[in-house]
Design an enzyme around this catalytic site. Structure first.
Site, mmCIF file in Angstrom:
data_model
loop_
_atom_site.group_PDB
_atom_site.id
_atom_site.type_symbol
_atom_site.label_atom_id
_atom_site.label_comp_id
_atom_site.label_asym_id
_atom_site.label_seq_id
_atom_site.Cartn_x
_atom_site.Cartn_y
_atom_site.Cartn_z
ATOM 1 N N SER A 1 0.833 -1.212 0.000
ATOM 2 C CA SER A 1 0.000 0.000 0.000
ATOM 3 C C SER A 1 0.858 1.248 0.000
ATOM 4 C CB SER A 1 -0.910 0.025 1.237
ATOM 5 O OG SER A 1 -1.740 -1.101 1.249
ATOM 6 N N GLY B 1 -7.014 0.529 7.307
ATOM 7 C CA GLY B 1 -6.418 -0.779 7.549
ATOM 8 C C GLY B 1 -5.053 -0.727 6.904
ATOM 9 N N CYS B 2 -4.572 -1.863 6.424
ATOM 10 C CA CYS B 2 -3.270 -1.851 5.750
ATOM 11 C C CYS B 2 -3.483 -1.555 4.272
ATOM 12 C CB CYS B 2 -2.568 -3.179 5.938
ATOM 13 S SG CYS B 2 -2.348 -3.579 7.667
ATOM 14 N N ILE B 3 -4.204 -0.505 3.984
ATOM 15 C CA ILE B 3 -4.530 -0.187 2.592
ATOM 16 C C ILE B 3 -4.124 1.240 2.262
ATOM 17 C CG2 ILE B 3 -6.387 -1.835 2.365
ATOM 18 C CD1 ILE B 3 -8.305 0.573 2.853
#
Ligand code: SF4
Ligand code: SF4
Ligand code: SF4
Lengths: 532, 107
Positions: free
Chosen positions: A476, B105-107
């Site tokens: 990400s 989140g992990c985004i």
């Protein structure tokens, strides 16, 4: 909204920057409001007697974690670590030198817990914990991704990551928490994953994925959820269900399982690999999150537990799951021991998906058409948590060897980045340790500079156009920062995405009856953890 | 705390109470980002709201692109198209206009 800042240039050689005092001064990331603090048992706002609470907490940590005390006492100010932190290299703020970061904590420790500091504070650099110091802690301990690079170069192995975890634990105890981490932990311990993806959404997302793969390949690859009696329980970061290129990795895992013919499942109750409990230094919360995995493994009666592509997940799984949950050896409580007996000791427990795929390749069970990745020239980013806190394959340096061997088995063009920026010396992506939030974009971009610099060099020399990572946060972070340094944001790929492209799906289609599906795994079974 | 047309928003500009959402608020939020909401924007916003109503979460990127492609034509079923509408990301900016919580989140 955001403050203006310069994006660092990428030099041909990494140099130690000229110091710029205070460039990264600031208020730090958004603070956690009461609604995110309370569910974790932290005060909703800064408590009145915060100094007293903080000092007591420091005393507690000092006796609880021996390592922290050793790290605080051992530093001889040799300076070897000063230029090893990507946040210092990218920001030039001297407080981002690892030793300076430690000193924020150390000076208060000296003041209160050493004889000299109590009586001759000035002589030993001892300082009061006042509002200004606490603000500095909050700001600069949220400019550390706990990547441990500095510790590799310290003659005493002093690990700033542990000090930064301790500092964050003290901050939480006085009611000064970080919104990003604490909000996410709230979701993880109630819903079961960091995103807050409830079971129906997860189920539908997976069905969608099955449909799509079948359309594309003609093969019915399955993404089973809550299947009791499956052999393998896969624990993967929830980003794998949600974001790109993460989901392309998930597609790859499914294809590998399909080719192996093994039965596997995911759990809607424990649908998260990443454990943010580690970032905030809270063993209790880390345990709470990990216990969901134990419960899922027991309920689903699996014999193997496997971890997907996630740096922190693997670190927590590798170093803590055995005692936290009973996955591995060493559990002492009833449920932990029960799980230990249930798991098949012929396999590593837990096992990393890279170890699994690697093993199948070694056994000749997977066939690849490597030319499917011929349009790419690939390099690999060693995720720091995997690189410096874990192992794979049970061989020395396996955590560096296995992922590279998997990548090379599925693609023809592979190049490593400069040796001093990979493997045990890898530079963090810049977004780890609870920093992957928009309000920290400046430090994320600056901290990415050293990694981007090494990438730029292999782009120039070997036309590298694909950067592979095995960590959800890395993926990400890279997709956000790559364009800032004139790279294509889509050059970041999952390792199993390359596997997915090249794998030959030649297993004869069967229509085995699927294993029994449990409904509402979370509700029907006995609670193994008593709620408080 | 700041507000938009009287509705409270958090430090990142997301509605605090999702029930406060109105079309006018979406228009106002978009204006703040120099975007004039077109029919195409509304297609996405409406889909996001419907999805959220059913699942209590924003859709995954792939679910969103696929659904938009199915409903409004294949050429629109990709993240490039969605980014052209919402330069800060369909997830983050689109969700904000649609009155959904920010996906984190992990985004
Ligand atoms: S970010 Fe990494 S290198 Fe920098 S101080 Fe923290 S642990 Fe050390
Ligand atoms: S390398 Fe170790 S001993 Fe030397 S200054 Fe850094 S933390 Fe202290
Ligand atoms: S996100 Fe990746 S590189 Fe960054 S700290 Fe985590 S594992 Fe390390």
């Amino acid at each position: 909204m955001a403050k203006e800042f310069d994006i660092p240039k990428l030099p041909t050689y990494l140099e130690i920057p000229e110091i710029n005092e205070g460039v990264m001064e600031g208020e730090g990331p958004f603070k956690s409001a009461k609604e995110f603090q309370s569910p974790l048992g932290f005060p909703g706002e800064k408590v009145d007697n915060w100094q007293e609470v903080a000092i007591n907490k420091m005393g507690e940590l000092k006796s609880k974690y021996r390592s922290v005390q050793v790290f605080l006492d051992a530093c001889v100010k040799c300076g070897a670590c000063t230029d090893k932190c990507h946040y210092f290299l990218g920001s030039s703020d001297p407080k981002n030198m690892p030793v300076a970061r430690q000193d924020l904590f150390r000076s208060v420790y000296r003041r209160h817990f050493t004889f000299a500091g109590k009586y001759f504070p000035k002589l030993v650099g001892a300082k009061e914990l006042d509002d200004e110091m606490l603000d500095d802690w909050y700001n600069y301990f949220h400019q550390c991704s706990q990547c441990r690079r500095c510790s590799v170069f310290c003659p005493y192995g002093i690990d700033t990551a542990e000090i930064s975890m301790a500092a964050r634990e003290v901050l939480d105890s006085v009611g000064v928490g970080q919104k990003y981490c604490n909000q996410i932990l709230g979701k993880a311990i109630t819903i079961g994953n960091n995103l807050g993806l409830p079971e129906p959404a997860l189920r539908d997302t997976l069905l969608d994925l099955e449909e799509e793969i079948e359309e594309e390949t003609g093969v019915a690859v399955k993404y089973p959820l809550d299947v009791k009696g499956a052999e393998i329980l896969l624990i993967t970061p929830s980003a794998d269900f949600f974001a790109e290129p993460h989901i392309d990795g998930l597609i790859g895992y499914g294809k590998v399982f399909h080719q192996d013919g093994v039965s596997w499942t995911m759990s809607s109750y424990a649908s998260e690999g990443a454990n943010f409990g580690m970032f905030i230094g809270s063993y209790d919360i880390m345990r709470k999150a990990a216990l969901r995995i134990r419960k899922a493994a027991l309920d689903l009666e699996v014999s193997r537990v496997m971890v997907g592509e996630c740096g922190h997940a693997w670190r927590v799984a590798y170093s803590f799951w055995n005692t936290l949950t009973g996955v591995g050896a060493g559990a002492t409580d009833e449920f932990g021991q029960k799980l230990q007996n249930q798991l098949d000791s012929r396999y590593p427990q837990p096992q990393h998906i890279i170890e699994y795929t690697h093993d199948l390749i070694q056994q000749g069970k997977l066939n690849f058409d490597k030319s499917a990745n011929d349009d790419r020239t690939v390099t690999f980013h060693d995720s720091c948590n995997v690189a410096r806190a874990t192992n794979m394959g049970g061989i020395p340096n396996g955590q560096f060897i296995l992922p590279r061997e998997v990548i090379k088995a599925v693609c023809n063009n592979y190049v490593d980045m400069e040796r001093s920026t990979i493997m045990e010396s890898t530079f963090c992506c810049g977004g780890g340790g609870g920093l992957l939030t928009d309000d920290l974009m400046e430090i994320r971009i600056k901290g990415a500079m050293p990694r981007m610099q090494a990438l730029k060099e292999v782009e120039k020399s070997d036309a590298v156009d694909t950067l592979v990572a095995i960590c959800a946060i890395c993926k990400s972070q890279f997709s956000k920062v790559l364009p800032k340094f004139d790279f294509d944001p889509y050059m970041i790929a999952s390792a199993h995405q390359l596997v997915s492209e090249a794998i030959i799906m030649d297993k004869p289609q069967t229509d085995d009856a699927p294993a029994e599906e449990v409904e509402e795994a979370s509700e029907t079974s006995v609670e193994t953890e008593t709620a408080e | 705390m700041a507000d938009i047309l009287g509705a409270e928003v958090d430090e990142e500009g997301f509605l605090v109470d999702l029930k406060d959402w109105t079309k006018e608020i979406a228009v106002e939020m978009a204006k703040g980002d120099d975007i004039e909401l077109s029919e195409e924007h509304w297609d996405v916003i409406n889909f996001l709201r419907d999805y959220f109503e059913e699942y209590q979460i924003a859709p995954a990127v792939r679910v969103l692109t696929k659904a938009i492609g199915k409903q409004f034509g294949k050429e629109k079923g990709n993240s490039k198209y969605l980014y052209s509408l919402f330069p800060y990301g369909p997830g983050k900016q689109g969700c904000r206009f649609a009155g959904l919580p920010k996906p984190t989140g992990c985004i």
